[in-house]
Write a protein that holds these residues in place. Sequence first.
Motif, PDB file in Angstrom:
ATOM      1  N   ARG A 172       0.867  -1.175   0.000  1.00  0.00           N
ATOM      2  CA  ARG A 172       0.000   0.000   0.000  1.00  0.00           C
ATOM      3  C   ARG A 172       0.906   1.227   0.000  1.00  0.00           C
ATOM      4  N   THR A 173       0.396   2.337  -0.501  1.00  0.00           N
ATOM      5  CA  THR A 173       1.189   3.561  -0.582  1.00  0.00           C
ATOM      6  C   THR A 173       0.867   4.482   0.586  1.00  0.00           C
ATOM      7  N   VAL A 174       1.911   4.844   1.315  1.00  0.00           N
ATOM      8  CA  VAL A 174       1.779   5.753   2.456  1.00  0.00           C
ATOM      9  C   VAL A 174       2.481   7.056   2.119  1.00  0.00           C
ATOM     10  N   GLY A 175       1.798   8.177   2.296  1.00  0.00           N
ATOM     11  CA  GLY A 175       2.370   9.480   2.041  1.00  0.00           C
ATOM     12  C   GLY A 175       2.692  10.197   3.344  1.00  0.00           C
ATOM     13  N   ILE A 176       3.947  10.572   3.530  1.00  0.00           N
ATOM     14  CA  ILE A 176       4.378  11.274   4.729  1.00  0.00           C
ATOM     15  C   ILE A 176       4.621  12.742   4.363  1.00  0.00           C
ATOM     16  N   VAL A 177       3.937  13.620   5.046  1.00  0.00           N
ATOM     17  CA  VAL A 177       4.062  15.058   4.795  1.00  0.00           C
ATOM     18  C   VAL A 177       4.949  15.660   5.878  1.00  0.00           C
ATOM     19  N   GLY A 178       6.209  15.894   5.542  1.00  0.00           N
ATOM     20  CA  GLY A 178       7.128  16.507   6.480  1.00  0.00           C
ATOM     21  C   GLY A 178       8.139  15.539   7.048  1.00  0.00           C
ATOM     22  N   LEU A 199       7.138  10.921   0.053  1.00  0.00           N
ATOM     23  CA  LEU A 199       7.460  11.994   0.994  1.00  0.00           C
ATOM     24  C   LEU A 199       7.329  13.336   0.307  1.00  0.00           C
ATOM     25  N   HIS A 200       6.724  14.277   1.024  1.00  0.00           N
ATOM     26  CA  HIS A 200       6.769  15.680   0.587  1.00  0.00           C
ATOM     27  C   HIS A 200       7.392  16.504   1.700  1.00  0.00           C
ATOM     28  N   ASP A 201       8.462  17.208   1.354  1.00  0.00           N
ATOM     29  CA  ASP A 201       9.103  18.134   2.276  1.00  0.00           C
ATOM     30  C   ASP A 201       9.961  19.083   1.449  1.00  0.00           C
ATOM     31  N   PRO A 202       9.670  20.377   1.485  1.00  0.00           N
ATOM     32  CA  PRO A 202      10.412  21.325   0.643  1.00  0.00           C
ATOM     33  C   PRO A 202      11.876  21.466   1.021  1.00  0.00           C
ATOM     34  N   VAL A 228      -2.826   6.085   2.496  1.00  0.00           N
ATOM     35  CA  VAL A 228      -2.825   6.767   3.793  1.00  0.00           C
ATOM     36  C   VAL A 228      -1.903   7.971   3.688  1.00  0.00           C
ATOM     37  N   VAL A 229      -2.387   9.118   4.156  1.00  0.00           N
ATOM     38  CA  VAL A 229      -1.591  10.339   4.217  1.00  0.00           C
ATOM     39  C   VAL A 229      -1.431  10.713   5.680  1.00  0.00           C
ATOM     40  N   SER A 230      -0.176  10.890   6.119  1.00  0.00           N
ATOM     41  CA  SER A 230       0.088  11.245   7.510  1.00  0.00           C
ATOM     42  C   SER A 230       0.851  12.560   7.562  1.00  0.00           C
ATOM     43  N   ILE A 231       0.340  13.514   8.336  1.00  0.00           N
ATOM     44  CA  ILE A 231       0.875  14.877   8.363  1.00  0.00           C
ATOM     45  C   ILE A 231       1.835  15.050   9.547  1.00  0.00           C
ATOM     46  N   HIS A 232       3.053  15.523   9.237  1.00  0.00           N
ATOM     47  CA  HIS A 232       4.065  15.765  10.272  1.00  0.00           C
ATOM     48  C   HIS A 232       4.802  17.073  10.008  1.00  0.00           C
ATOM     49  N   ALA A 233       4.075  18.069   9.512  1.00  0.00           N
ATOM     50  CA  ALA A 233       4.655  19.368   9.194  1.00  0.00           C
ATOM     51  C   ALA A 233       4.446  20.329  10.361  1.00  0.00           C
ATOM     52  N   PRO A 234       5.249  21.399  10.438  1.00  0.00           N
ATOM     53  CA  PRO A 234       5.096  22.371  11.528  1.00  0.00           C
ATOM     54  C   PRO A 234       3.936  23.320  11.284  1.00  0.00           C
ATOM     55  N   GLN A 235       3.497  23.959  12.351  1.00  0.00           N
ATOM     56  CA  GLN A 235       2.441  24.968  12.258  1.00  0.00           C
ATOM     57  C   GLN A 235       3.080  26.309  11.947  1.00  0.00           C
ATOM     58  N   LEU A 236       2.953  26.725  10.699  1.00  0.00           N
ATOM     59  CA  LEU A 236       3.517  27.978  10.219  1.00  0.00           C
ATOM     60  C   LEU A 236       2.473  28.686   9.363  1.00  0.00           C
ATOM     61  N   PRO A 237       2.620  29.981   9.135  1.00  0.00           N
ATOM     62  CA  PRO A 237       1.645  30.670   8.273  1.00  0.00           C
ATOM     63  C   PRO A 237       1.489  29.999   6.912  1.00  0.00           C
ATOM     64  N   GLU A 238       2.603  29.517   6.351  1.00  0.00           N
ATOM     65  CA  GLU A 238       2.540  28.919   5.018  1.00  0.00           C
ATOM     66  C   GLU A 238       1.982  27.496   5.017  1.00  0.00           C
ATOM     67  N   THR A 239       1.864  26.865   6.192  1.00  0.00           N
ATOM     68  CA  THR A 239       1.292  25.513   6.236  1.00  0.00           C
ATOM     69  C   THR A 239      -0.165  25.511   6.685  1.00  0.00           C
ATOM     70  N   ARG A 240      -0.686  26.659   7.032  1.00  0.00           N
ATOM     71  CA  ARG A 240      -2.088  26.707   7.459  1.00  0.00           C
ATOM     72  C   ARG A 240      -3.001  26.231   6.322  1.00  0.00           C
ATOM     73  N   HIS A 241      -3.881  25.294   6.637  1.00  0.00           N
ATOM     74  CA  HIS A 241      -4.825  24.717   5.668  1.00  0.00           C
ATOM     75  C   HIS A 241      -4.101  24.199   4.437  1.00  0.00           C
ATOM     76  N   MET A 242      -2.929  23.579   4.629  1.00  0.00           N
ATOM     77  CA  MET A 242      -2.242  22.975   3.491  1.00  0.00           C
ATOM     78  C   MET A 242      -3.110  21.874   2.875  1.00  0.00           C
ATOM     79  N   PHE A 243      -3.957  21.271   3.711  1.00  0.00           N
ATOM     80  CA  PHE A 243      -4.987  20.375   3.193  1.00  0.00           C
ATOM     81  C   PHE A 243      -6.304  21.127   3.236  1.00  0.00           C
ATOM     82  N   ASP A 244      -6.543  21.863   2.154  1.00  0.00           N
ATOM     83  CA  ASP A 244      -7.770  22.638   2.021  1.00  0.00           C
ATOM     84  C   ASP A 244      -8.784  21.852   1.194  1.00  0.00           C
TER      85      ASP A 244
END
Length: 351
Positions: A172-178, A199-202, A228-244
């Motif tokens: 199965r494919t698991v997506g890790i954000v951060g 993985l997504h991380d700039p 499955v998508v699991s979010i592990h990014a910080p709370q920053l102005p640019e990450t607010r509602h990154m999943f809109d």
Amino acid sequence: MLVPEGTLLNSSDRSAGSLRPRTALAMGCEVHSSLIAEGALDPLQSVATVDISAHITDFAAVEPAQLAAVEVLFTHWGAPMLTEEALRRMPRLRAVVHAAGSIKHHVTESVWKRGIAVSSAAAANALPVAEFTLAAILFANKRVLDIARAYAHSREQPALLPYFTGYGNYHRTVGIVGASRIGRRVLELLRPLDLDVLLHDPYVDRDEARALGVELVDLDTLAGGSHVVSIHAPQLPETRHMFDKRRLALLRDGATLINTARGSLVDTDALTERLVSGRIHAVLDVTEPDVPPATSPLYSLPNVLLTPHIAGSLGNELGRMTHWAVDEVRRYARGLPFAYGVGPDELTRSA
């Protein structure tokens, strides 16, 4: 609060293993009581001159003479803000050792300006969050909650093969954000398993992603390609509602969104709308607001596991963070740099 008598020496006067810095506790009453009950603060007495029975919840309420001698502040959840006024009351303060994760709630710019060293037990707190996430991923792909509810409803052996075809954890494919501390620990726990990880991380390049054993992709590709998508990014102005609303619409039918990071990273209203439709699933340890309204569907939807921010250290796991922090005080007393020091630059990329 009473600070016990003892000799205070500046950190520049230290010789290895010879000194116990004057230390005060700053934290909320409930966490202090919990740490005392667990005996987690006892080891601190062997490396610092400290009264573990006393703690500070308000610097302004403490006698100035009691704060004037403090060299190390041992903090936890509920610690008061280290404002310029508070720091003026602690002219000998040289270090802040936080026996928990984020320091954003009490460390201010004034701390950095004064050159005060800061340490955090965020790495220790990352461990239970990663373990919670691993369990959530495996349960989500296996559809454990769905099967349990079906079993409870029918009270007989369900027809597993036809009903749950396509479920399971094999490739199965698991997506890790951060690729944060927690995100990287999750990646470590996933590595031995037969899962395909995106993985997504700039801040991660393709060479580092290859070393981590993951495929680096943009966030939209991750959202659309993961079971499955699991979010592990910080709370920053640019990450607010990154999943809109738009990005949530990219999630494949039956996908599970896991959020153990911060509630603001997901548009809760848009997510609730998707969950009510039954198209996706969610494991939510954090929401925005922190406690959903009593009328929120999130409490009762069968495709939602809602927990009150328990993924991090809980119960005796607080002791692990405290023991890591005690080790930092020990290093400070010996004139060594912190193992888990935090600098102002890191706050732009941390929770």
